[in-house]
Design an enzyme around this catalytic site. Sequence first.
Site, PDB file in Angstrom:
ATOM      1  N   ARG A  83       3.367   5.813  -3.550  1.00  0.00           N
ATOM      2  CA  ARG A  83       3.123   4.711  -2.618  1.00  0.00           C
ATOM      3  C   ARG A  83       4.387   4.509  -1.783  1.00  0.00           C
ATOM      4  O   ARG A  83       5.444   4.179  -2.327  1.00  0.00           O
ATOM      5  CB  ARG A  83       2.760   3.432  -3.396  1.00  0.00           C
ATOM      6  CG  ARG A  83       2.633   2.216  -2.513  1.00  0.00           C
ATOM      7  CD  ARG A  83       2.109   0.972  -3.230  1.00  0.00           C
ATOM      8  NE  ARG A  83       2.094  -0.118  -2.258  1.00  0.00           N
ATOM      9  CZ  ARG A  83       2.826  -1.230  -2.346  1.00  0.00           C
ATOM     10  NH1 ARG A  83       3.595  -1.449  -3.405  1.00  0.00           N
ATOM     11  NH2 ARG A  83       2.795  -2.130  -1.391  1.00  0.00           N
ATOM     12  N   HIS A 126       5.542  -3.273   5.123  1.00  0.00           N
ATOM     13  CA  HIS A 126       6.309  -3.776   3.969  1.00  0.00           C
ATOM     14  C   HIS A 126       7.545  -4.473   4.541  1.00  0.00           C
ATOM     15  O   HIS A 126       8.682  -4.074   4.279  1.00  0.00           O
ATOM     16  CB  HIS A 126       6.643  -2.623   3.017  1.00  0.00           C
ATOM     17  CG  HIS A 126       6.971  -3.047   1.609  1.00  0.00           C
ATOM     18  ND1 HIS A 126       6.346  -2.524   0.496  1.00  0.00           N
ATOM     19  CD2 HIS A 126       7.869  -3.944   1.133  1.00  0.00           C
ATOM     20  CE1 HIS A 126       6.857  -3.070  -0.600  1.00  0.00           C
ATOM     21  NE2 HIS A 126       7.792  -3.941  -0.246  1.00  0.00           N
ATOM     22  N   GLU A 171       2.199  -7.890   0.231  1.00  0.00           N
ATOM     23  CA  GLU A 171       2.599  -9.246  -0.141  1.00  0.00           C
ATOM     24  C   GLU A 171       2.794 -10.196   1.045  1.00  0.00           C
ATOM     25  O   GLU A 171       3.920 -10.628   1.322  1.00  0.00           O
ATOM     26  CB  GLU A 171       3.884  -9.207  -0.976  1.00  0.00           C
ATOM     27  CG  GLU A 171       3.784  -8.330  -2.212  1.00  0.00           C
ATOM     28  CD  GLU A 171       5.016  -8.438  -3.123  1.00  0.00           C
ATOM     29  OE1 GLU A 171       6.017  -9.039  -2.710  1.00  0.00           O
ATOM     30  OE2 GLU A 171       4.953  -7.931  -4.256  1.00  0.00           O
ATOM     31  N   ASN A 297       0.293  -6.716  -7.183  1.00  0.00           N
ATOM     32  CA  ASN A 297       1.689  -6.593  -7.624  1.00  0.00           C
ATOM     33  C   ASN A 297       1.976  -7.705  -8.615  1.00  0.00           C
ATOM     34  O   ASN A 297       1.679  -8.873  -8.337  1.00  0.00           O
ATOM     35  CB  ASN A 297       2.668  -6.726  -6.449  1.00  0.00           C
ATOM     36  CG  ASN A 297       2.588  -5.551  -5.497  1.00  0.00           C
ATOM     37  OD1 ASN A 297       1.872  -4.575  -5.746  1.00  0.00           O
ATOM     38  ND2 ASN A 297       3.333  -5.637  -4.400  1.00  0.00           N
ATOM     39  N   TYR A 299       4.961  -9.198 -11.486  1.00  0.00           N
ATOM     40  CA  TYR A 299       6.257  -9.139 -12.171  1.00  0.00           C
ATOM     41  C   TYR A 299       6.411 -10.212 -13.233  1.00  0.00           C
ATOM     42  O   TYR A 299       6.969  -9.975 -14.293  1.00  0.00           O
ATOM     43  CB  TYR A 299       7.402  -9.266 -11.149  1.00  0.00           C
ATOM     44  CG  TYR A 299       7.503  -8.064 -10.259  1.00  0.00           C
ATOM     45  CD1 TYR A 299       8.225  -6.944 -10.659  1.00  0.00           C
ATOM     46  CD2 TYR A 299       6.844  -8.023  -9.033  1.00  0.00           C
ATOM     47  CE1 TYR A 299       8.295  -5.812  -9.853  1.00  0.00           C
ATOM     48  CE2 TYR A 299       6.904  -6.899  -8.220  1.00  0.00           C
ATOM     49  CZ  TYR A 299       7.630  -5.802  -8.641  1.00  0.00           C
ATOM     50  OH  TYR A 299       7.684  -4.686  -7.850  1.00  0.00           O
ATOM     51  N   GLU A 353       2.373  -2.517  -7.910  1.00  0.00           N
ATOM     52  CA  GLU A 353       3.789  -2.675  -8.272  1.00  0.00           C
ATOM     53  C   GLU A 353       3.883  -3.396  -9.599  1.00  0.00           C
ATOM     54  O   GLU A 353       3.172  -4.380  -9.824  1.00  0.00           O
ATOM     55  CB  GLU A 353       4.559  -3.538  -7.251  1.00  0.00           C
ATOM     56  CG  GLU A 353       4.972  -2.832  -5.993  1.00  0.00           C
ATOM     57  CD  GLU A 353       5.762  -3.737  -5.048  1.00  0.00           C
ATOM     58  OE1 GLU A 353       6.496  -4.631  -5.522  1.00  0.00           O
ATOM     59  OE2 GLU A 353       5.620  -3.544  -3.824  1.00  0.00           O
TER      60      GLU A 353
END
Length: 443
Positions: A83, A126, A171, A297, A299, A353
């Site tokens: 990616r 991005h 995002e 994504n 985290y 991600e």
Amino acid sequence: MTAKLSLPLNSAMLTKDFIYGVATASFQIEGGADNRLPCIWDTFCNTPNKVIDGSNGLIACDHFNLWQQDIALIESLGVDAYRLSISWPRVITKSGELNPEGVNYYLTILDALKAKNIKAFVTLYHWDLPQHLEDEGGWLNRETAYKFRDYADLISQAFGDRVYSYATLNEPFCSSFLGYEIGVHAPGKVGKEFGRKAAHHLLLAHGLAMAVLAKNSPRSKNGIVLNFTPCYPESDTEADKKAAEFADDYFNQWYIKPIYDGEYPSILAQLPTEHQPDIKDGDMALISHPTDFLGVNFYTRAIYRTDEKEHFVQIDPPAPRTDIGWEIYPKALSELLVLLNEKYTLPPIYITENGAAIDDKIVEGVIKDTDRIEYYQLHLNAINDAIEHGVDIKGYFAWSLMDNFEWAEGYLKRFGIVYVDYDSQVRTIKNSGLAYKALISNR
Ligand code: FCB
């Protein structure tokens, strides 16, 4: 001994059609700044006290020059997919035409990936908005959405059938909230009257580009990448639960609900008029264009409590945390995926991600990043749980292929499964990279 990554033997994640990949983004790795137009991150880096270590993206991992060796590195990890993101200011001139030099740069990369049978997952945006568009108002200017559509149109024609999957945006929460509402990311604007307006134009850009991609590249899987930081109440009180729900609508659902339900969360009506987006007739229909996939994504999570003045306040994340201060809480990932799947009618999901910042040390050429391996293991398990609960998840991308420019944190936070020595530009596969490779090849 290298710690291992494993999954239950009957896991759907061990079949060959589950895609494993690594992810990067143009500004974070490329450098090669002389060969493109300036972007908002160049300007932000040049503004004092914005990036912690005062660094910039002029050289980064020098991937602009070292791309061949980096693709060999990707191949050596045995991944199915890579990616990457396209630098808009590298491929489109100020007057809006394709820049052949920039386009060729990516064409050679895409051809090299194809030759090695590595699927290209291309993200069109991005965060590196051309500075000249910011000078016209950036994402606060509705026109930028149409400029993005035109860029998507030209570049998808130029790339032909080389791309397995297109994501329009990465995002949009970060671009709009961090960039235009609290100003910790480029372009560094601050104001509640900006965030939702920027978000709406980003989502409009996504919708307009989806229509173009569906026409120019009907065979690729076209969609969007959203980040989620699930919101948990600090206590079981109704007030804390309400606070967490409001935060969830404001930070997470704000970006997904327009795409899959064609409307903003109902908290829209509670925002002061001057904080609300400018929604024109037909916008929500454009934004809710069908997608072939949703990129998630993940985290960390966040914890909220009620507050007298604001709708919510976030409390400091408890331990354990990664080097960037984000709590390690993998359960939030499986819960998130199950909840999203209940709430919306979703296309297949890719985890686009996931990864951990660790304060890595290289000792005699070895990086023993046991904590990162542990982080990956916990999150792979969480995804496996979600799949067992019926969520359609088709792939997983480690963030990141290699250490890189971590935005406002500069080069201080290392997210790679490959270590980068920024003086020599030597890359060394960390133990996490070796463990990832073994997991993939043992399928
Ligand atoms: C995400 C970004 C990515 C990287 C990781 C750590 O929000 O998409 O570029 O910085 O965080």
